[in-house]
Design a protein around this motif. Structure first.
Motif, PDB file in Angstrom:
ATOM      1  N   LYS A 143      48.518  46.175  51.742  1.00 15.47           N
ATOM      2  CA  LYS A 143      48.259  47.945  51.790  1.00 15.47           C
ATOM      3  C   LYS A 143      47.035  48.262  51.197  1.00 15.47           C
ATOM      4  O   LYS A 143      45.927  48.827  51.681  1.00 15.47           O
ATOM      5  N   GLN A 144      46.962  48.022  49.749  1.00 11.50           N
ATOM      6  CA  GLN A 144      45.709  48.357  49.132  1.00 11.50           C
ATOM      7  C   GLN A 144      44.466  47.954  49.695  1.00 11.50           C
ATOM      8  O   GLN A 144      43.325  48.485  49.834  1.00 11.50           O
ATOM      9  N   LEU A 145      44.685  46.641  50.334  1.00 10.39           N
ATOM     10  CA  LEU A 145      43.432  46.071  50.729  1.00 10.39           C
ATOM     11  C   LEU A 145      42.925  46.762  52.015  1.00 10.39           C
ATOM     12  O   LEU A 145      41.679  47.054  52.252  1.00 10.39           O
ATOM     13  N   ASN A 146      44.003  46.991  52.888  1.00 13.52           N
ATOM     14  CA  ASN A 146      43.553  47.921  54.037  1.00 13.52           C
ATOM     15  C   ASN A 146      43.071  49.363  53.598  1.00 13.52           C
ATOM     16  O   ASN A 146      42.202  49.686  54.328  1.00 13.52           O
ATOM     17  N   ALA A 175      38.904  47.497  43.629  1.00 13.47           N
ATOM     18  CA  ALA A 175      38.272  46.312  44.320  1.00 13.47           C
ATOM     19  C   ALA A 175      38.142  45.180  43.549  1.00 13.47           C
ATOM     20  O   ALA A 175      38.345  43.917  44.096  1.00 13.47           O
ATOM     21  N   LEU A 176      37.431  45.273  42.226  1.00 19.64           N
ATOM     22  CA  LEU A 176      37.349  44.205  41.437  1.00 19.64           C
ATOM     23  C   LEU A 176      38.757  43.453  40.892  1.00 19.64           C
ATOM     24  O   LEU A 176      38.551  42.445  40.678  1.00 19.64           O
ATOM     25  N   THR A 177      39.612  44.299  40.873  1.00 18.57           N
ATOM     26  CA  THR A 177      41.014  44.034  40.278  1.00 18.57           C
ATOM     27  C   THR A 177      41.433  43.049  41.495  1.00 18.57           C
ATOM     28  O   THR A 177      41.822  41.750  41.048  1.00 18.57           O
ATOM     29  N   ILE A 178      41.531  43.396  42.437  1.00 13.89           N
ATOM     30  CA  ILE A 178      41.876  42.632  43.848  1.00 13.89           C
ATOM     31  C   ILE A 178      41.107  41.423  43.948  1.00 13.89           C
ATOM     32  O   ILE A 178      41.464  40.396  44.222  1.00 13.89           O
ATOM     33  N   ALA A 179      39.924  41.160  43.694  1.00 17.34           N
ATOM     34  CA  ALA A 179      38.825  40.332  43.849  1.00 17.34           C
ATOM     35  C   ALA A 179      39.217  39.498  42.794  1.00 17.34           C
ATOM     36  O   ALA A 179      39.240  38.148  43.106  1.00 17.34           O
TER      37      ALA A 179
END
Length: 187
Positions: A143-146, A175-179
């Motif tokens: 969901k965060q990515l979307n 964004a960098l945390t998810i990456a």
């Protein structure tokens, strides 16, 4: 024009601005309480809706356990600082580059998660994210990515995107945390 007409025109041109300033000054405390409730504000095609959506993302990101924000992680601090400096020059570029890092990390994680998948079949970011959902990404991360993708699209397609400060830094951090999470995936 004599001095009476001159003074009359000055008073006439300053009356409404002074009344508005007086009302705002009198209601400053109440206006401060109303500002967080605003859903959307536009000024020269810059929308504060972006900032509100980033705030929602930040609150969701705090609920994810065992995640070190990119701004605090030693391996991504340099990239975070670079993107924050880029945001001072061009906020749109910083948002786009942050999301590009997510897409690149998703591609790496996809290769690890599905070694027999041909890389040409998963070029579309949405297909990559769908394949990673459940196997690499939790539902909340998906969901965060979307949400990040939707915000990136807003930044990319708004005519005059010029937000600065905390919303852009928070977007970069999330964004960098998810990456980082995607890049460190091991099956």
């Amino acid at each position: 024009m004599d001095w009476k007409e001159f003074i009359s025109q000055i008073i006439d041109s300053l009356a409404w601005p002074l009344v508005v300033m007086f009302i705002v000054w009198q209601l400053k405390d109440k206006l401060g309480d109303l500002l967080p409730r605003l859903r959307k504000v536009k000024h020269k095609d810059t929308e504060l809706e972006f900032a509100e959506l980033v705030t929602e993302l930040v609150s969701e990101a705090k609920s994810v356990e065992n995640v070190v924000p990119a701004s605090e992680a030693p391996n991504s601090k340099e990239n975070f600082d670079f993107l924050v400096k880029l945001a001072e020059i061009s906020p749109r570029s910083a948002v786009l580059e942050s999301f590009r890092a997510v897409e690149s990390a998703a591609s790496i994680a996809l290769t690890k998660a599905y070694p027999d998948l041909e890389s040409n079949n998963a070029r579309n970011p949405m297909q990559m994210f769908d394949l990673l959902r459940g196997k690499v990404l939790s539902d909340s991360q998906f969901k965060q990515l979307n949400d990040l993708r939707r915000l990136r699209n807003k930044a990319a397609h708004m005519e005059d995107f010029s937000l600065h400060g905390t919303p852009i830094e928070a977007y970069i951090d999330i964004a960098l945390t998810i990456a980082n999470g995607l890049a460190s995936y091991e099956p």
